[in-house]
Motif scaffolding. Structure first.
Motif, PDB file in Angstrom:
ATOM      1  N   ARG A 187       0.850  -1.260   0.103  1.00  0.00           N
ATOM      2  CA  ARG A 187       0.152  -0.036   0.119  1.00  0.00           C
ATOM      3  C   ARG A 187       0.838   1.328  -0.140  1.00  0.00           C
ATOM      4  NH1 ARG A 187      -2.522  -3.041   4.027  1.00  0.00           N
ATOM      5  NH2 ARG A 187      -1.885  -1.730   5.713  1.00  0.00           N
ATOM      6  N   THR A 188       2.146   1.108   0.734  1.00  0.00           N
ATOM      7  CA  THR A 188       2.707   2.358   0.927  1.00  0.00           C
ATOM      8  C   THR A 188       3.588   2.569  -0.397  1.00  0.00           C
ATOM      9  OG1 THR A 188       3.210   2.039   3.136  1.00  0.00           O
ATOM     10  CG2 THR A 188       5.040   3.362   1.686  1.00  0.00           C
ATOM     11  N   GLU A 189       3.717   1.610  -1.146  1.00  0.00           N
ATOM     12  CA  GLU A 189       4.356   1.724  -2.540  1.00  0.00           C
ATOM     13  C   GLU A 189       3.619   2.320  -3.597  1.00  0.00           C
ATOM     14  OE1 GLU A 189       5.549  -1.773  -4.199  1.00  0.00           O
ATOM     15  OE2 GLU A 189       7.276  -2.297  -2.686  1.00  0.00           O
ATOM     16  N   GLU A 190       2.184   2.049  -3.439  1.00  0.00           N
ATOM     17  CA  GLU A 190       1.452   2.858  -4.535  1.00  0.00           C
ATOM     18  C   GLU A 190       0.867   4.083  -3.837  1.00  0.00           C
ATOM     19  OE1 GLU A 190       0.888   1.461  -7.246  1.00  0.00           O
ATOM     20  OE2 GLU A 190       2.276  -0.165  -6.486  1.00  0.00           O
ATOM     21  N   VAL A 191       0.913   4.468  -2.573  1.00  0.00           N
ATOM     22  CA  VAL A 191       0.337   5.638  -2.498  1.00  0.00           C
ATOM     23  C   VAL A 191       1.789   6.760  -2.660  1.00  0.00           C
ATOM     24  CG1 VAL A 191       1.007   5.778   0.040  1.00  0.00           C
ATOM     25  CG2 VAL A 191      -0.827   7.173  -0.819  1.00  0.00           C
ATOM     26  N   ASP A 192       2.875   6.145  -2.715  1.00  0.00           N
ATOM     27  CA  ASP A 192       3.968   6.894  -3.024  1.00  0.00           C
ATOM     28  C   ASP A 192       3.761   7.129  -4.758  1.00  0.00           C
ATOM     29  OD1 ASP A 192       5.206   6.969  -0.637  1.00  0.00           O
ATOM     30  OD2 ASP A 192       6.853   5.469  -1.026  1.00  0.00           O
ATOM     31  N   ASN A 193       3.430   5.969  -5.363  1.00  0.00           N
ATOM     32  CA  ASN A 193       3.435   6.323  -6.643  1.00  0.00           C
ATOM     33  C   ASN A 193       2.306   7.385  -7.018  1.00  0.00           C
ATOM     34  OD1 ASN A 193       3.806   5.083  -9.719  1.00  0.00           O
ATOM     35  ND2 ASN A 193       1.825   4.664  -9.606  1.00  0.00           N
ATOM     36  N   LEU A 194       1.162   7.353  -6.143  1.00  0.00           N
ATOM     37  CA  LEU A 194       0.184   8.577  -6.426  1.00  0.00           C
ATOM     38  C   LEU A 194       1.014   9.617  -6.327  1.00  0.00           C
ATOM     39  CD1 LEU A 194      -2.788   9.484  -6.484  1.00  0.00           C
ATOM     40  CD2 LEU A 194      -2.731   9.198  -3.918  1.00  0.00           C
ATOM     41  N   VAL A 195       1.655   9.872  -5.316  1.00  0.00           N
ATOM     42  CA  VAL A 195       2.163  11.503  -5.100  1.00  0.00           C
ATOM     43  C   VAL A 195       3.077  11.673  -6.322  1.00  0.00           C
ATOM     44  CG1 VAL A 195       3.655  12.707  -3.554  1.00  0.00           C
ATOM     45  CG2 VAL A 195       1.835  11.263  -2.733  1.00  0.00           C
ATOM     46  N   HIS A 196       3.863  10.619  -6.686  1.00  0.00           N
ATOM     47  CA  HIS A 196       4.945  10.926  -7.785  1.00  0.00           C
ATOM     48  C   HIS A 196       3.987  11.290  -9.110  1.00  0.00           C
ATOM     49  CE1 HIS A 196       8.416  10.053 -10.356  1.00  0.00           C
ATOM     50  NE2 HIS A 196       7.662   9.310 -10.914  1.00  0.00           N
ATOM     51  N   TYR A 197       2.935  10.618  -9.320  1.00  0.00           N
ATOM     52  CA  TYR A 197       2.565  10.948 -10.565  1.00  0.00           C
ATOM     53  C   TYR A 197       1.702  12.307 -10.381  1.00  0.00           C
ATOM     54  CZ  TYR A 197      -1.566  11.101 -13.802  1.00  0.00           C
ATOM     55  OH  TYR A 197      -2.604  11.261 -14.807  1.00  0.00           O
ATOM     56  N   VAL A 198       1.109  12.675  -9.314  1.00  0.00           N
ATOM     57  CA  VAL A 198       0.392  14.021  -8.984  1.00  0.00           C
ATOM     58  C   VAL A 198       1.648  15.109  -9.296  1.00  0.00           C
ATOM     59  CG1 VAL A 198      -0.844  15.765  -7.706  1.00  0.00           C
ATOM     60  CG2 VAL A 198      -1.635  13.117  -7.969  1.00  0.00           C
ATOM     61  N   TYR A 199       2.664  14.930  -8.620  1.00  0.00           N
ATOM     62  CA  TYR A 199       3.846  15.733  -8.568  1.00  0.00           C
ATOM     63  C   TYR A 199       4.362  16.007  -9.897  1.00  0.00           C
ATOM     64  CZ  TYR A 199       8.447  17.738  -7.466  1.00  0.00           C
ATOM     65  OH  TYR A 199       9.566  18.891  -7.348  1.00  0.00           O
ATOM     66  N   ASN A 200       4.287  14.959 -10.973  1.00  0.00           N
ATOM     67  CA  ASN A 200       4.931  15.068 -12.260  1.00  0.00           C
ATOM     68  C   ASN A 200       3.758  16.023 -12.935  1.00  0.00           C
ATOM     69  OD1 ASN A 200       7.183  13.880 -12.131  1.00  0.00           O
ATOM     70  ND2 ASN A 200       6.285  11.835 -12.618  1.00  0.00           N
ATOM     71  N   GLN A 201       2.436  15.784 -12.592  1.00  0.00           N
ATOM     72  CA  GLN A 201       1.408  16.699 -13.296  1.00  0.00           C
ATOM     73  C   GLN A 201       1.532  17.993 -12.921  1.00  0.00           C
ATOM     74  OE1 GLN A 201      -0.772  14.800 -15.707  1.00  0.00           O
ATOM     75  NE2 GLN A 201       0.665  13.489 -14.952  1.00  0.00           N
ATOM     76  N   CYS A 202       1.997  18.260 -11.893  1.00  0.00           N
ATOM     77  CA  CYS A 202       2.270  19.700 -11.360  1.00  0.00           C
ATOM     78  C   CYS A 202       3.315  20.418 -12.232  1.00  0.00           C
ATOM     79  CB  CYS A 202       2.446  19.842  -9.878  1.00  0.00           C
ATOM     80  SG  CYS A 202       1.099  19.324  -9.049  1.00  0.00           S
ATOM     81  N   ILE A 203       4.365  19.655 -12.178  1.00  0.00           N
ATOM     82  CA  ILE A 203       5.605  20.133 -12.986  1.00  0.00           C
ATOM     83  C   ILE A 203       5.170  20.344 -14.707  1.00  0.00           C
ATOM     84  CG2 ILE A 203       7.980  19.531 -13.772  1.00  0.00           C
ATOM     85  CD1 ILE A 203       7.545  20.181 -10.744  1.00  0.00           C
ATOM     86  N   SER A 204       4.580  19.388 -15.326  1.00  0.00           N
ATOM     87  CA  SER A 204       4.407  19.509 -16.593  1.00  0.00           C
ATOM     88  C   SER A 204       3.108  20.606 -16.841  1.00  0.00           C
ATOM     89  CB  SER A 204       4.025  18.085 -17.108  1.00  0.00           C
ATOM     90  OG  SER A 204       2.923  17.635 -16.687  1.00  0.00           O
ATOM     91  N   GLY A 205       2.215  20.887 -15.870  1.00  0.00           N
ATOM     92  CA  GLY A 205       1.175  21.936 -16.051  1.00  0.00           C
ATOM     93  C   GLY A 205       0.339  21.678 -14.880  1.00  0.00           C
ATOM     94  N   PRO A 206       0.163  22.732 -14.347  1.00  0.00           N
ATOM     95  CA  PRO A 206      -0.439  22.939 -12.890  1.00  0.00           C
ATOM     96  C   PRO A 206      -1.791  22.476 -12.763  1.00  0.00           C
ATOM     97  CG  PRO A 206      -0.662  25.190 -13.991  1.00  0.00           C
ATOM     98  CD  PRO A 206       0.157  24.220 -15.073  1.00  0.00           C
ATOM     99  N   VAL A 207      -2.428  22.041 -13.949  1.00  0.00           N
ATOM    100  CA  VAL A 207      -3.903  21.406 -13.883  1.00  0.00           C
ATOM    101  C   VAL A 207      -3.953  19.922 -13.850  1.00  0.00           C
ATOM    102  CG1 VAL A 207      -6.374  21.382 -14.998  1.00  0.00           C
ATOM    103  CG2 VAL A 207      -4.892  23.543 -15.107  1.00  0.00           C
ATOM    104  N   VAL A 208      -4.602  19.215 -12.501  1.00  0.00           N
ATOM    105  CA  VAL A 208      -4.699  18.131 -12.551  1.00  0.00           C
ATOM    106  C   VAL A 208      -5.923  17.528 -12.526  1.00  0.00           C
ATOM    107  CG1 VAL A 208      -4.206  16.098 -10.857  1.00  0.00           C
ATOM    108  CG2 VAL A 208      -2.692  18.232 -11.041  1.00  0.00           C
ATOM    109  N   ASN A 209      -6.054  16.353 -13.301  1.00  0.00           N
ATOM    110  CA  ASN A 209      -7.337  15.616 -13.357  1.00  0.00           C
ATOM    111  C   ASN A 209      -7.546  14.720 -12.227  1.00  0.00           C
ATOM    112  OD1 ASN A 209      -9.463  13.776 -13.859  1.00  0.00           O
ATOM    113  ND2 ASN A 209      -9.309  14.016 -16.068  1.00  0.00           N
ATOM    114  N   VAL A 210      -8.020  15.055 -11.105  1.00  0.00           N
ATOM    115  CA  VAL A 210      -8.021  14.295  -9.932  1.00  0.00           C
ATOM    116  C   VAL A 210      -8.879  13.007 -10.135  1.00  0.00           C
ATOM    117  CG1 VAL A 210      -9.116  14.303  -7.469  1.00  0.00           C
ATOM    118  CG2 VAL A 210      -8.254  16.397  -8.567  1.00  0.00           C
ATOM    119  N   ARG A 211      -9.844  12.715 -10.637  1.00  0.00           N
ATOM    120  CA  ARG A 211     -10.501  11.618 -10.967  1.00  0.00           C
ATOM    121  C   ARG A 211      -9.693  10.621 -11.565  1.00  0.00           C
ATOM    122  NH1 ARG A 211     -16.153  11.332 -13.779  1.00  0.00           N
ATOM    123  NH2 ARG A 211     -16.710  12.622 -11.801  1.00  0.00           N
ATOM    124  N   VAL A 212      -8.933  10.842 -12.544  1.00  0.00           N
ATOM    125  CA  VAL A 212      -7.909  10.105 -12.968  1.00  0.00           C
ATOM    126  C   VAL A 212      -6.942   9.814 -12.325  1.00  0.00           C
ATOM    127  CG1 VAL A 212      -5.807   9.914 -14.607  1.00  0.00           C
ATOM    128  CG2 VAL A 212      -8.103  10.983 -15.475  1.00  0.00           C
TER     129      VAL A 212
END
Length: 556
Positions: A187-212
């Motif tokens: 579970r920890t690995e996957e919640v880390d992956n979630l944060v990693h993914y959202v962080y990358n979305q912030c870097i590439s563009g500030p708008v995040v699709n939360v549902r995805v």
């Protein structure tokens, strides 16, 4: 009265067939006119209506004239079946009509089945606390038959030996406190992956699709615990799901939407071959996609265990396969393993993701709620590390936000239906054997007699007693989080921790705002279900030092 009932319920049932045979014989003459044929058909139909009405009258007399709950006047034989085509979505028609009638319990007859929706916590407790044993079974539906491979798993199977067997296996081998702790690292690995993914979305563009993001996390975490893998394919470099996972997740949500979808054939099985709602064709295709990803993994894993190539339990699939009886023989067949693995996945993907998408949308529109939640996290955890499951116990305000989302924005309009095993009386009304009991998640959670200002998102309502630790359990049935009674969700503790961690990481890791140019997030429900009408799109910005953000080890 008992003798009269037996006479009507057995010999008269054969009369339509005798009458039909007599008509068929009389029609053998080649000169029978079309007028006579039409007349005969109407006679047969009228005779059937007479039998149904006569049986209904006798049943009402035998129940000592105790009334059914109020509801619309049904048509002969078919009941309110026509409304399943005319009133869509059906759940909004049912709840709207109950509101018009000013009743918290009602009866809708579809075919020969009475559907009893309930919006009152007190009545709900009478059903599932006082009479729980009588209402512990599930109805047989087209959707549940497919999803459970013929009722082999726990959640949707009728009560009986198979359900008892699978419940014992899952309770002892799969979902227990030891196994929940044992799965922590995954579970920890996957919640880390979630944060990693959202962080990358912030870097590439500030708008995040939360549902995805939240649905991706829900899919990843249960796949990791079940199959020890995040993705079926290669995934994306930014931590996002690939096309395989997108197809798979879409199929899971389709299956969930059709389990109990007020399908005509679920109330009149003789019409199933015609697929009048078109649900069966859609369900078959969705199940095909799910099985396309599940079956090869499960078949290969079973082979490895049988050939001795695998000897240690590493995930939930291994736990199902390795379960043994007192003679050392496998407890579950291949079909049972496949059915139960899918059952656990269906139960995990929708509830957390829906609750947190709604919670974040509500909190963005009330920035003071975001501030209180992040201040609590900063006080308990700080900004130099990510929140962990061991911190959740102290995050009462964060948990209250999740709890409020479950109350105000449930995943489905009703809980999984229960079936009465005998005629009984509840809340002063006659409940016939075979009735389907539906607790309204909307009616309970938004009941103005229970909740002050029920349509307002207000986490504070769950924090009135500071000495009480907040969780998602609601024993008084003022709302429903993970079902209730003997058929309550066995994975409620696991589902709760997945939900809390999802919200806590999103709040700790990022600042959330309405997208530039928008006044606020639109909180409209979809017309066909209870999801947000449009995916939550929000402006996100990292709020922690760069070194605090995790980098997942791999994508597998």
């Amino acid at each position: 009265m008992k003798n009269i009932t037996s006479i009507i319920s057995s010999p008269l049932l054969t009369l339509p067939w005798v009458f039909t045979n007599w008509v068929a014989t009389s029609l053998s003459g080649t000169l029978m006119s079309f007028f006579h044929l039409t007349t005969t058909i109407f006679l047969i139909f009228g005779f059937l209506v007479f039998i149904v009405q006569l049986r209904s009258q006798i049943r009402n007399k035998s129940s000592r004239r105790i009334p059914l709950p109020p509801g619309p006047t049904p048509w002969p034989i078919v009941g309110s079946i026509p409304e399943l085509f005319r009133k869509k979505p059906v759940f909004r028609w049912i709840l709207g009509l109950m509101k018009e009638m000013n009743t918290e319990i009602a009866s809708f007859r579809f075919g020969d089945v009475h559907v009893i929706p309930v919006t009152c916590p007190e009545i709900a407790r009478e059903f599932f606390k006082k009479h729980d044993a009588m209402f512990m079974s599930r109805p047989i539906t087209m959707g549940t038959e497919y999803s459970s491979r013929g009722f082999l798993s726990i959640a949707v199977s009728p009560s009986g030996d198979q359900w008892k067997k699978m419940r014992r296996v899952v309770a002892s081998e799969v979902i227990n406190p030891y196994r929940v702790r044992w799965l922590l690292q995954k579970r920890t690995e996957e919640v880390d992956n979630l944060v990693h993914y959202v962080y990358n979305q912030c870097i590439s563009g500030p708008v995040v699709n939360v549902r995805v993001a939240v649905r991706q996390y829900s899919g990843n975490v249960i796949r990791k615990m079940m199959f020890n893998k995040r993705y079926f394919g290669e995934g994306r470099k930014d931590g996002g799901a690939g096309v395989e996972e997108e197809e798979y997740l879409d199929a899971l949500f389709i299956v969930l939407s059709l389990l109990y979808s007020f399908c005509v054939s679920d109330y009149m099985p003789c019409l199933r071959r015609f697929d009048l709602n078109g649900h069966e064709k859609i369900m078959k295709e969705a199940i095909r996609i799910v099985n396309k990803y599940h079956d090869p993994i499960i078949d290969e894993r079973i082979r490895e265990w049988r050939e001795g190539k695998k000897k240690e339990v590493e995930d939930l699939l291994d736990a199902l396969i390795s379960a043994k009886d007192s003679n050392g023989e496998p407890l579950l067949s291949t079909e049972e393993i496949k059915a139960q693995a899918a059952d656990l996945i269906y139960a995990s993907v929708d509830n957390p993701s829906n609750a947190i998408e709604w919670a974040l949308a509500e909190m963005i529109n009330q920035p003071e709620l975001l501030q209180k939640a992040t201040e609590e996290i900063d006080r308990v955890v700080g900004k130099e590390r990510m929140v962990q499951e061991s911190d959740i116990m102290q995050l009462n305000y964060v948990k209250a936000c999740a709890r409020e989302a479950f109350r105000l924005h449930p995943i489905a309009p009703f809980n999984l239906p229960h079936v009465s095993s005998a005629d009984t009386m509840v809340a002063g009304y006659f409940i016939p054997k075979g009735s389907h009991i539906l607790l309204s998640r909307i009616g309970l959670g938004q009941n103005s007699k229970v909740w002050v200002d029920p349509l307002k998102f207000n986490p504070e309502r769950h924090l009135k007693d500071p000495s009480v630790k907040v969780d998602l359990d609601e024993p008084d049935l003022r709302f429903i989080s993970f079902s209730t009674g003997r058929r309550g969700c066995m994975g409620a503790a696991l589902g709760s921790i997945i939900t809390f961690m999802l919200l806590a990481r999103l709040l700790q890791g990022f600042s959330w705002e309405v997208p530039h140019g928008e006044p606020m997030i639109k909180l409209n429900e979809s017309m066909t279900d209870l999801f947000l009408a449009k995916s939550l799109i929000a402006h996100a910005k990292p709020r922690l030092p760069v070194h605090a953000y995790p980098t997942p080890k791999n994508n597998y």
